[in-house]
Design an enzyme around this catalytic site. Structure first.
Site, PDB file in Angstrom:
ATOM      1  CG  HIS A  86      -0.282   0.502   2.561  1.00 42.36           C
ATOM      2  ND1 HIS A  86       0.440  -0.511   3.310  1.00 42.36           N
ATOM      3  CD2 HIS A  86       0.014   1.645   3.142  1.00 42.36           C
ATOM      4  CE1 HIS A  86       0.753   0.320   4.493  1.00 42.36           C
ATOM      5  NE2 HIS A  86       0.516   1.333   4.213  1.00 42.36           N
TER       6      HIS A  86
HETATM    7  C1  UD1 Z   1      -2.146   6.123   5.334  1.00 45.73           C
HETATM    8  C2  UD1 Z   1      -0.933   6.730   5.953  1.00 45.73           C
HETATM    9  C3  UD1 Z   1       0.161   5.530   5.773  1.00 45.73           C
HETATM   10  C4  UD1 Z   1      -0.223   4.442   6.741  1.00 45.73           C
HETATM   11  C5  UD1 Z   1      -1.455   3.926   6.011  1.00 45.73           C
HETATM   12  C6  UD1 Z   1      -2.139   2.560   6.732  1.00 45.73           C
HETATM   13  C7  UD1 Z   1      -0.390   9.012   5.291  1.00 45.73           C
HETATM   14  C8  UD1 Z   1       0.467  10.102   4.635  1.00 45.73           C
HETATM   15  N1  UD1 Z   1      -0.179   7.732   4.842  1.00 45.73           N
HETATM   16  O1  UD1 Z   1      -1.768   5.861   4.030  1.00 45.73           O
HETATM   17  O2  UD1 Z   1       1.603   6.195   6.439  1.00 45.73           O
HETATM   18  O3  UD1 Z   1       0.827   3.185   6.294  1.00 45.73           O
HETATM   19  O4  UD1 Z   1      -2.359   4.850   5.959  1.00 45.73           O
HETATM   20  O5  UD1 Z   1      -2.703   1.750   6.073  1.00 45.73           O
HETATM   21  O6  UD1 Z   1      -1.189   9.304   6.479  1.00 45.73           O
HETATM   22  N2  UD1 Z   1      -9.053   5.093   1.035  1.00 45.73           N
HETATM   23  C9  UD1 Z   1     -10.419   4.414   0.739  1.00 45.73           C
HETATM   24  N3  UD1 Z   1     -10.876   3.892   2.028  1.00 45.73           N
HETATM   25  C10 UD1 Z   1     -10.516   4.020   3.287  1.00 45.73           C
HETATM   26  C11 UD1 Z   1      -9.106   4.701   3.104  1.00 45.73           C
HETATM   27  C12 UD1 Z   1      -8.612   5.347   2.237  1.00 45.73           C
HETATM   28  O7  UD1 Z   1     -10.778   4.403  -0.503  1.00 45.73           O
HETATM   29  O8  UD1 Z   1     -11.195   3.501   4.098  1.00 45.73           O
HETATM   30  C13 UD1 Z   1      -8.545   5.588  -0.148  1.00 45.73           C
HETATM   31  C14 UD1 Z   1      -8.639   7.141   0.007  1.00 45.73           C
HETATM   32  O9  UD1 Z   1      -9.520   7.751  -0.384  1.00 45.73           O
HETATM   33  C15 UD1 Z   1      -7.320   7.565  -0.833  1.00 45.73           C
HETATM   34  C16 UD1 Z   1      -6.316   6.218  -0.577  1.00 45.73           C
HETATM   35  O10 UD1 Z   1      -7.092   5.255  -0.094  1.00 45.73           O
HETATM   36  O11 UD1 Z   1      -7.616   7.727  -1.922  1.00 45.73           O
HETATM   37  C17 UD1 Z   1      -5.264   6.741   0.200  1.00 45.73           C
HETATM   38  O12 UD1 Z   1      -5.681   6.867   1.628  1.00 45.73           O
HETATM   39  P1  UD1 Z   1      -4.894   7.785   2.596  1.00 45.73           P
HETATM   40  O13 UD1 Z   1      -5.545   7.539   4.185  1.00 45.73           O
HETATM   41  O14 UD1 Z   1      -4.805   9.096   2.022  1.00 45.73           O
HETATM   42  O15 UD1 Z   1      -3.327   6.988   2.488  1.00 45.73           O
HETATM   43  P2  UD1 Z   1      -3.201   5.704   2.688  1.00 45.73           P
HETATM   44  O16 UD1 Z   1      -2.486   5.127   1.387  1.00 45.73           O
HETATM   45  O17 UD1 Z   1      -3.897   4.776   3.322  1.00 45.73           O
HETATM   46  N1  UDP Z   2      -4.061  -5.116   8.936  1.00 44.35           N
HETATM   47  C1  UDP Z   2      -5.145  -5.495   9.049  1.00 44.35           C
HETATM   48  N2  UDP Z   2      -5.881  -6.025   7.854  1.00 44.35           N
HETATM   49  C2  UDP Z   2      -5.229  -5.965   6.542  1.00 44.35           C
HETATM   50  C3  UDP Z   2      -4.087  -5.695   6.516  1.00 44.35           C
HETATM   51  C4  UDP Z   2      -3.508  -5.052   7.620  1.00 44.35           C
HETATM   52  O1  UDP Z   2      -5.773  -5.791  10.023  1.00 44.35           O
HETATM   53  O2  UDP Z   2      -6.173  -6.417   5.877  1.00 44.35           O
HETATM   54  C5  UDP Z   2      -3.208  -4.817  10.043  1.00 44.35           C
HETATM   55  C6  UDP Z   2      -1.727  -5.323  10.368  1.00 44.35           C
HETATM   56  O3  UDP Z   2      -1.801  -6.543  10.798  1.00 44.35           O
HETATM   57  C7  UDP Z   2      -0.980  -4.288  11.042  1.00 44.35           C
HETATM   58  C8  UDP Z   2      -1.779  -2.958  10.657  1.00 44.35           C
HETATM   59  O4  UDP Z   2      -2.826  -3.503  10.001  1.00 44.35           O
HETATM   60  O5  UDP Z   2      -1.550  -4.562  12.333  1.00 44.35           O
HETATM   61  C9  UDP Z   2      -0.875  -2.641   9.611  1.00 44.35           C
HETATM   62  O6  UDP Z   2      -1.361  -1.350   8.851  1.00 44.35           O
HETATM   63  P1  UDP Z   2      -0.890  -1.079   7.334  1.00 44.35           P
HETATM   64  O7  UDP Z   2      -0.172  -1.989   6.934  1.00 44.35           O
HETATM   65  O8  UDP Z   2      -2.097  -0.404   6.696  1.00 44.35           O
HETATM   66  O9  UDP Z   2       0.044   0.222   7.933  1.00 44.35           O
HETATM   67  P2  UDP Z   2       1.520   0.575   8.314  1.00 44.35           P
HETATM   68  O10 UDP Z   2       1.857  -0.056   9.486  1.00 44.35           O
HETATM   69  O11 UDP Z   2       2.372   0.429   7.114  1.00 44.35           O
HETATM   70  O12 UDP Z   2       1.493   2.028   8.653  1.00 44.35           O
END
Ligand code: UD1
Ligand code: UDP
Length: 354
Positions: free
Chosen positions: A204
């Site tokens: 991601h």
């Molecule tokens: C964010 C964090 C990242 C973390 C990740 C965990 C920042 C800069 N990034 O990244 O550090 O590792 O979360 O998963 O804060 N979206 C959906 N549904 C959701 C959530 C997101 O469709 O429930 C879409 C959003 O609309 C957006 C994209 O996914 O277009 C990215 O979401 P965003 O929260 O901006 O960043 P992440 O890549 O999730």
């Molecule tokens: N995780 C989860 N379901 C998923 C993918 C990840 O519960 O489908 C959990 C994972 O076990 C960990 C956390 O989400 O505890 C990590 O989140 P993510 O990889 O989105 O973010 P990051 O740690 O890179 O910020």
């Protein structure tokens, strides 16, 4: 009772809040502000339901948008609530835009900040997370690093006051929930999986999903691995696959994002893990699974030093080599790297007594 405002918004923060909120509520009046950064049921509500996290008193519904727009909107929204609630402490986790917005809102109102997972560094300022964590560390009053490496990182930046060696809150979470996962999760049956006949992957990170070249390399490498790979697909990756018109090959079982109990169950039954996640690198270690990290650097350097985690970026050749080598990893020493699983208690005590 002192009042603490906890700011959360993204999936990993809900998981970290599970053990800590349980402890905090014994001693503080905790108000939870959910920024809404993650908002799908499978990215947000499911964690509150499964992990007994108290329901947030506020949800700002600020998901999507550019970094500036998202962080700015959160800053304004959180400030309004802090003005009304007047907490004694604001607590933030990790390095997301929700973290920075919460910390900035508090700093401008002179409310002391507690930062859980302080001091982590990738030394790559192009990562939005690196900027978020550096800035948050420098305006926090309580810093809770996860290991001596993160304490050293803070020291090098001149941050020494208020730094407490408490270990990793995610270790508390996995200790709390891994047995429950075995009893409750039906994810293996749902996808006709058996123990040790698949790998688990997640992708991601912006640097991978927003680059067609890097994403394509990952897809190619997964295909060449040619064994079952279960991939709970993050919404960001789903969007980018569509935008680039890419798809994963047939050996990759794509599923919707899963709740934590299913995720832990998938991890504890996998042969190994391929990921660009921060949290999953450590969870793989806690569960004795070899990890192949699809990034050019990591904050969790200790897992690499002990040989359980290999940093391979997105080079197809390196991914395949690490995949072959990973079969030998489980014979390596497995020292405790990130505390004793009592991080929630230690953080709470520091907040009560300092
Ligand atoms: C964010 C964090 C990242 C973390 C990740 C965990 C920042 C800069 N990034 O990244 O550090 O590792 O979360 O998963 O804060 N979206 C959906 N549904 C959701 C959530 C997101 O469709 O429930 C879409 C959003 O609309 C957006 C994209 O996914 O277009 C990215 O979401 P965003 O929260 O901006 O960043 P992440 O890549 O999730
Ligand atoms: N995780 C989860 N379901 C998923 C993918 C990840 O519960 O489908 C959990 C994972 O076990 C960990 C956390 O989400 O505890 C990590 O989140 P993510 O990889 O989105 O973010 P990051 O740690 O890179 O910020």
């Amino acid at each position: 009772m002192k009042k603490i405002c906890t700011i959360i918004g993204a999936r990993p923060q809900f998981i970290k809040a599970s053990p800590l909120s349980m402890e905090l509520k014994k001693h503080f009046n905790e108000i939870i502000i959910h920024t809404g950064q993650h908002y799908d049921y499978g990215m947000s509500d499911i964690f509150f339901e499964e992990l007994s996290i108290p329901k947030p008193q506020y949800n700002l519904q600020m998901g999507g948008g550019t970094h500036g727009a998202q962080t700015g909107a959160m800053l304004a929204g959180i400030e309004e609530i802090l003005l009304k609630e007047k907490p004694d402490i604001v607590l933030v986790y990790g390095d997301t835009n929700s973290t920075l917005a919460g910390a900035l809102a508090a700093a401008k109102l002179h409310i002391p900040i507690a930062h859980v997972e302080a001091g982590l560094r990738s030394f790559n300022r192009k990562m939005p997370e690196e900027v978020n964590r550096v800035l948050t560390d420098h305006i926090s009053s309580w810093l809770f690093p996860t290991s001596s490496t993160s304490i050293d990182n803070l020291k090098k930046e001149g941050v020494q006051q208020g730094v407490y060696d408490v270990g990793d809150i995610m270790y508390d979470a996995i200790l709390m929930h891994s047995q429950r996962a075995k009893g409750i999760s039906k994810i293996l049956e749902t996808h006709s999986l058996t123990a040790n006949n698949y790998y688990l992957a997640t992708v991601h990170r912006a640097e991978n999903t927003d680059s067609p070249e890097r994403l394509n390399n990952i897809i190619q490498a997964f295909g060449e691995i040619n064994t079952q790979i279960v991939l709970p697909l993050h919404p960001r990756t789903k969007k980018q696959l569509k935008a680039f018109n890419f798809s994963f090959p047939e050996n990759v079982i794509k599923i919707e994002p899963v709740g934590y109990l299913d995720m832990v169950q998938l991890m504890q039954n996998a042969v190994g893990v391929l990921t660009d996640s921060g949290g999953i690198q450590k969870e793989a270690y806690y569960l004795n699974k070899p990890c192949i990290t699809l990034r050019d650097e990591t904050e969790w350097v200790e897992t690499v030093e002990v040989g359980w985690n290999k940093i391979v970026g997105t080079s197809v050749e390196k991914i395949l080599k690490a995949f072959e080598d990973s079969k030998e990893v489980t014979t390596l020493d497995h020292p405790n790297l990130y505390g004793d699983g009592k991080t929630a208690e230690k953080i709470t005590n520091k907040l009560l007594n300092n």
